[in-house]
Design a protein around this motif. Structure first.
Motif, PDB file in Angstrom:
ATOM      1  N   GLY A  19       5.038  -2.634  -9.478  1.00  0.00           N
ATOM      2  CA  GLY A  19       5.565  -3.736 -10.427  1.00  0.00           C
ATOM      3  C   GLY A  19       7.099  -3.910 -10.404  1.00  0.00           C
ATOM      4  N   VAL A  20       7.568  -4.061 -11.225  1.00  0.00           N
ATOM      5  CA  VAL A  20       8.973  -4.304 -11.412  1.00  0.00           C
ATOM      6  C   VAL A  20       9.725  -3.232 -10.736  1.00  0.00           C
ATOM      7  N   GLY A  21       9.620  -2.122 -11.155  1.00  0.00           N
ATOM      8  CA  GLY A  21      10.370  -0.953 -10.368  1.00  0.00           C
ATOM      9  C   GLY A  21       9.677  -0.373  -9.224  1.00  0.00           C
ATOM     10  N   ASP A  45      -1.161   0.169  -4.918  1.00  0.00           N
ATOM     11  CA  ASP A  45      -1.462  -0.768  -6.222  1.00  0.00           C
ATOM     12  C   ASP A  45      -2.798  -1.050  -6.270  1.00  0.00           C
ATOM     13  N   GLY A  46      -3.310  -1.170  -7.632  1.00  0.00           N
ATOM     14  CA  GLY A  46      -4.478  -1.607  -7.876  1.00  0.00           C
ATOM     15  C   GLY A  46      -4.913  -3.053  -7.648  1.00  0.00           C
ATOM     16  N   LEU A  89      -4.978   4.416  -8.658  1.00  0.00           N
ATOM     17  CA  LEU A  89      -4.852   5.777  -8.758  1.00  0.00           C
ATOM     18  C   LEU A  89      -5.758   6.338  -9.686  1.00  0.00           C
ATOM     19  N   LEU A 127       3.864   3.414 -12.659  1.00  0.00           N
ATOM     20  CA  LEU A 127       2.592   2.636 -12.962  1.00  0.00           C
ATOM     21  C   LEU A 127       2.691   1.763 -14.305  1.00  0.00           C
ATOM     22  N   GLY A 128       3.831   1.638 -14.804  1.00  0.00           N
ATOM     23  CA  GLY A 128       4.048   0.817 -15.817  1.00  0.00           C
ATOM     24  C   GLY A 128       3.342   1.281 -17.258  1.00  0.00           C
ATOM     25  N   GLY A 325      10.362   3.249 -14.670  1.00  0.00           N
ATOM     26  CA  GLY A 325       9.976   2.140 -15.290  1.00  0.00           C
ATOM     27  C   GLY A 325       9.141   2.671 -16.625  1.00  0.00           C
ATOM     28  N   ASP A 326       8.243   1.924 -17.201  1.00  0.00           N
ATOM     29  CA  ASP A 326       7.314   2.040 -18.390  1.00  0.00           C
ATOM     30  C   ASP A 326       6.832   3.145 -18.273  1.00  0.00           C
ATOM     31  N   ARG A 341      11.536  -1.393 -20.405  1.00  0.00           N
ATOM     32  CA  ARG A 341      12.075  -2.878 -20.295  1.00  0.00           C
ATOM     33  C   ARG A 341      12.291  -3.026 -18.779  1.00  0.00           C
ATOM     34  N   ALA A 342      12.055  -4.351 -18.354  1.00  0.00           N
ATOM     35  CA  ALA A 342      12.101  -4.676 -16.990  1.00  0.00           C
ATOM     36  C   ALA A 342      13.507  -4.097 -16.580  1.00  0.00           C
TER      37      ALA A 342
HETATM   38  C1  LIG Z   1       4.730 -10.846 -21.721  1.00  0.00           C
HETATM   39  C2  LIG Z   1       5.850  -9.716 -21.506  1.00  0.00           C
HETATM   40  C3  LIG Z   1       7.357 -10.231 -21.480  1.00  0.00           C
HETATM   41  C4  LIG Z   1       8.247  -9.300 -21.222  1.00  0.00           C
HETATM   42  N1  LIG Z   1       9.424  -9.898 -21.373  1.00  0.00           N
HETATM   43  C5  LIG Z   1      10.465  -8.755 -21.030  1.00  0.00           C
HETATM   44  C6  LIG Z   1      11.928  -9.186 -21.147  1.00  0.00           C
HETATM   45  O1  LIG Z   1      12.102 -10.417 -21.368  1.00  0.00           O
HETATM   46  N2  LIG Z   1      12.754  -8.166 -20.460  1.00  0.00           N
HETATM   47  C7  LIG Z   1      12.479  -7.097 -20.387  1.00  0.00           C
HETATM   48  O2  LIG Z   1      13.272  -6.337 -19.916  1.00  0.00           O
HETATM   49  N3  LIG Z   1      11.228  -6.832 -20.214  1.00  0.00           N
HETATM   50  C8  LIG Z   1      10.167  -7.678 -20.579  1.00  0.00           C
HETATM   51  N4  LIG Z   1       8.798  -6.965 -20.670  1.00  0.00           N
HETATM   52  C9  LIG Z   1       8.593  -5.690 -20.265  1.00  0.00           C
HETATM   53  C10 LIG Z   1       8.508  -5.507 -18.715  1.00  0.00           C
HETATM   54  O3  LIG Z   1       7.736  -6.497 -18.180  1.00  0.00           O
HETATM   55  C11 LIG Z   1       8.231  -4.191 -18.318  1.00  0.00           C
HETATM   56  O4  LIG Z   1       9.110  -3.086 -19.161  1.00  0.00           O
HETATM   57  C12 LIG Z   1       8.508  -3.915 -16.698  1.00  0.00           C
HETATM   58  O5  LIG Z   1       7.304  -4.630 -16.146  1.00  0.00           O
HETATM   59  C13 LIG Z   1       8.144  -2.388 -16.441  1.00  0.00           C
HETATM   60  O6  LIG Z   1       8.027  -2.229 -14.961  1.00  0.00           O
HETATM   61  P1  LIG Z   1       7.220  -1.289 -14.466  1.00  0.00           P
HETATM   62  O7  LIG Z   1       7.678  -1.168 -12.889  1.00  0.00           O
HETATM   63  O8  LIG Z   1       7.275   0.182 -14.921  1.00  0.00           O
HETATM   64  O9  LIG Z   1       5.840  -1.658 -14.582  1.00  0.00           O
HETATM   65  P2  LIG Z   1       5.104  -3.072 -14.321  1.00  0.00           P
HETATM   66  O10 LIG Z   1       5.876  -3.931 -13.746  1.00  0.00           O
HETATM   67  O11 LIG Z   1       4.161  -3.268 -15.396  1.00  0.00           O
HETATM   68  O12 LIG Z   1       4.318  -2.557 -12.880  1.00  0.00           O
HETATM   69  C14 LIG Z   1       3.273  -1.545 -12.913  1.00  0.00           C
HETATM   70  C15 LIG Z   1       2.125  -1.786 -11.513  1.00  0.00           C
HETATM   71  O13 LIG Z   1       1.288  -0.543 -11.578  1.00  0.00           O
HETATM   72  C16 LIG Z   1       0.125  -1.053 -11.195  1.00  0.00           C
HETATM   73  N5  LIG Z   1      -0.573   0.123 -11.767  1.00  0.00           N
HETATM   74  C17 LIG Z   1      -1.118   0.344 -13.010  1.00  0.00           C
HETATM   75  N6  LIG Z   1      -1.860   1.193 -13.011  1.00  0.00           N
HETATM   76  C18 LIG Z   1      -2.272   1.440 -11.687  1.00  0.00           C
HETATM   77  C19 LIG Z   1      -3.108   2.698 -11.181  1.00  0.00           C
HETATM   78  N7  LIG Z   1      -3.737   3.346 -11.916  1.00  0.00           N
HETATM   79  N8  LIG Z   1      -2.970   2.710  -9.885  1.00  0.00           N
HETATM   80  C20 LIG Z   1      -2.250   1.795  -8.983  1.00  0.00           C
HETATM   81  N9  LIG Z   1      -1.593   0.708  -9.582  1.00  0.00           N
HETATM   82  C21 LIG Z   1      -1.696   0.682 -10.874  1.00  0.00           C
HETATM   83  C22 LIG Z   1      -0.113  -2.424 -11.621  1.00  0.00           C
HETATM   84  O14 LIG Z   1      -0.806  -3.126 -11.043  1.00  0.00           O
HETATM   85  C23 LIG Z   1       1.326  -2.949 -11.560  1.00  0.00           C
HETATM   86  O15 LIG Z   1       1.572  -3.566 -10.483  1.00  0.00           O
HETATM   87  C24 LIG Z   1       7.772  -7.921 -21.105  1.00  0.00           C
HETATM   88  C25 LIG Z   1       6.468  -7.531 -20.935  1.00  0.00           C
HETATM   89  C26 LIG Z   1       5.491  -8.498 -21.223  1.00  0.00           C
HETATM   90  C27 LIG Z   1       4.178  -8.186 -21.114  1.00  0.00           C
END
Ligand SMILES: Cc1cc2nc3c(=O)[nH]c(=O)nc-3n(C[C@H](O)[C@H](O)[C@H](O)COP(=O)(O)OP(=O)(O)OC[C@H]3O[C@@H](n4cnc5c(N)ncnc54)[C@H](O)[C@@H]3O)c2cc1C
Length: 443
Positions: A19-21, A45-46, A89, A127-128, A325-326, A341-342
């Motif tokens: 994802g973002v991270g 990634d899934g 995962l 994993l978000g 990340g999340d 947050r992103a």
């Molecule tokens: C509609 C919406 C609007 C948003 N707007 C904002 C904003 O304006 N500003 C802001 O800062 N944040 C915003 N956010 C929050 C932001 O999107 C998240 O904080 C950010 O995406 C987190 O990044 P990440 O890399 O932790 O996880 P993600 O970007 O969610 O990526 C997680 C990845 O892990 C993969 N994954 C999950 N589980 C598994 C598994 N078991 N095995 C393998 N892969 C897996 C997923 O497919 C995904 O690709 C918003 C969120 C939403 C839903």
């Protein structure tokens, strides 16, 4: 299930979640380590494609074509010096230093690739998050969520179905009572508020193109329902007040101090016993860490299932396992953690792109230092509002065209980080050229 290669191999950094991270980190490490024979970077990634999560509400409302914004992991990996494997995962074995990813199946449930066990030397969990329903009865079953592109597509499909049905009833029975279609959005954080605004734009576009005989100003009730006493509780009260005013101006009803205690198939029930009709209900009231992380032996998680990390983003009991990340609970002080947050995920990825190399060289790590660049909330045609870091990091309130430009820039910046300036510019021109296409998608 087969076990992958155990012979002498390069140091393998496995990043789970693109994802973002995770994708930012894999891209940056891939670029740095591509020619290093002794290290390899593997992203898991899934899904087969990356989609920037903060755009999900626009995809859900049909405001953009998701395919134009997706990145194919396999192609991107090849171009940026890392490896990619698709699979969810399912477990982490800290003793054997392996992760297991689930079998890949086709849409009829037939196995394409079996489950795989993959070794790691360094593991990054990225994993978000997943939707937190807070055990509210009926919420998981009857409300939609917005975790990924498939949820966004389900929402759009449901919206089209509801509109098509109402349109049919009205066109065949002119005397039918015109009850507005009710869309309940539970949770007035950024996701709920931005989705409400995108929906309003989408319904106006449908009306403009005369797709349905439904008037957005009288045939739809869009409600944002919040348990707290104001919307956008994580932002300043000035941003919150301005955002509430914008929602009011565009015809979105805001209910604060309204706790939903049950979600029925056709309504939501409030704490004070009211039954609010709901043709569509979407749950955007909070997130928690993915459940799979609770089951990893030796990894400490919070009550919200986020992985507890030290200030260097290492897990508390295993310094070879990092989380960003999340899904990570990164401490700000003794009592609080950074918000999901992103910009947190992006900055942690940038930090780890350098820190992992130092770690492999046996050097000690500096703590991760987060800089809050502010927060912007987008309302589509109604602009954007928020705060950005001003002089001496003091938050500066912004709105109008300036806020809209900065809001749009955040996505472009992510694309530049991941795809490089050249590709991101080509994509931006492509999106710009297609701007005259219908601004609402029905499929
Ligand atoms: C509609 C919406 C609007 C948003 N707007 C904002 C904003 O304006 N500003 C802001 O800062 N944040 C915003 N956010 C929050 C932001 O999107 C998240 O904080 C950010 O995406 C987190 O990044 P990440 O890399 O932790 O996880 P993600 O970007 O969610 O990526 C997680 C990845 O892990 C993969 N994954 C999950 N589980 C598994 C598994 N078991 N095995 C393998 N892969 C897996 C997923 O497919 C995904 O690709 C918003 C969120 C939403 C839903």
């Amino acid at each position: 299930m087969h076990s992958s290669d155990t012979a002498e191999k390069p140091h393998r950094i496995v990043i789970v979640g693109g994802g973002v991270g995770g994708l930012t980190l894999a891209t940056r490490l891939g670029e740095t380590l591509e020619k290093d024979r002794f290290t390899e970077v593997l992203l898991l990634d899934g899904s087969s494609t990356h989609f920037w999560k903060p755009l999900l509400h626009e995809a859900a409302a049909g405001r953009l074509d998701p395919a134009a914004h997706e990145i194919q992991y396999a192609v991107h990996a090849k171009m940026n010096g890392f490896l990619f494997e698709q699979g969810m995962l399912v477990s982490v074995d800290r003793t054997c230093r392996t992760v297991t990813i689930d079998a890949l199946q086709d849409d009829r449930g037939r196995e394409i690739v079996p489950a795989r066990t993959i070794r790691f030397d360094t593991l990054v969990l990225a994993l978000g998050s997943v939707t937190n329903y807070f055990s509210v009865p009926g919420a998981q079953m009857n409300a939609l969520s917005l975790e990924n592109l498939s949820d966004a597509k389900s929402f759009r499909q449901k919206l089209v179905e509801v509109c098509t049905r109402a349109n049919h009833i009205r066109s065949t029975n002119r005397a039918a009572q015109r009850r507005p279609l009710a869309i309940n959005i539970i949770g007035a954080g950024a996701t709920g508020v931005e989705l409400a605004a995108a929906l309003r734009d989408s319904l106006h576009a449908m009306h403009e193109y005369k797709i349905y005989d439904l008037d957005p100003s009288v045939d739809f009730d869009i409600r944002v329902i919040e348990a707290g006493n104001r919307i956008l509780p994580a932002l300043t009260s000035k941003v919150s007040d301005e955002a509430a005013q914008i929602l009011k101006n565009i015809g979105v009803e805001v209910l604060t101090q309204t706790k939903i205690v049950e979600v029925a198939p056709d309504a939501v029930i409030t704490g004070d016993g009211r039954r609010l009709p709901g043709d569509i209900t979407i749950w955007a009231a909070g997130v928690s860490g993915p459940p799979v992380l609770r089951a990893v032996e030796g990894i400490e998680v919070t009550t919200n299932a986020q992985v507890l990390v030290t200030p260097t983003l290492q897990t508390t009991k295993d310094p070879d396992i990092f989380a960003i990340g999340d899904c990570a609970a990164c401490p700000i002080d003794a009592k609080s953690f950074l918000a999901p947050r992103a910009q947190v995920a992006g900055q942690q990825a940038d930090f780890l792109a350098g820190a992992l190399i130092q770690y492999m060289q046996g050097r000690s790590l500096e703590p991760f230092d987060y800089h809050d660049a502010g927060s912007l909330i987008g309302f589509g045609h109604a602009g954007a509002v928020g705060s950005i870091a001003g002089l001496f990091d003091r938050p500066l309130f912004v709105r109008g065209w300036f806020a809209t430009i900065v809001y749009r820039f955040l996505y472009r910046r992510h694309m530049v980080k991941v795809s490089g300036l050249r590709q991101a510019s080509i994509d931006s021109v492509g999106h710009w050229l297609r701007r005259r296409e219908p601004t609402v998608r029905l499929n």
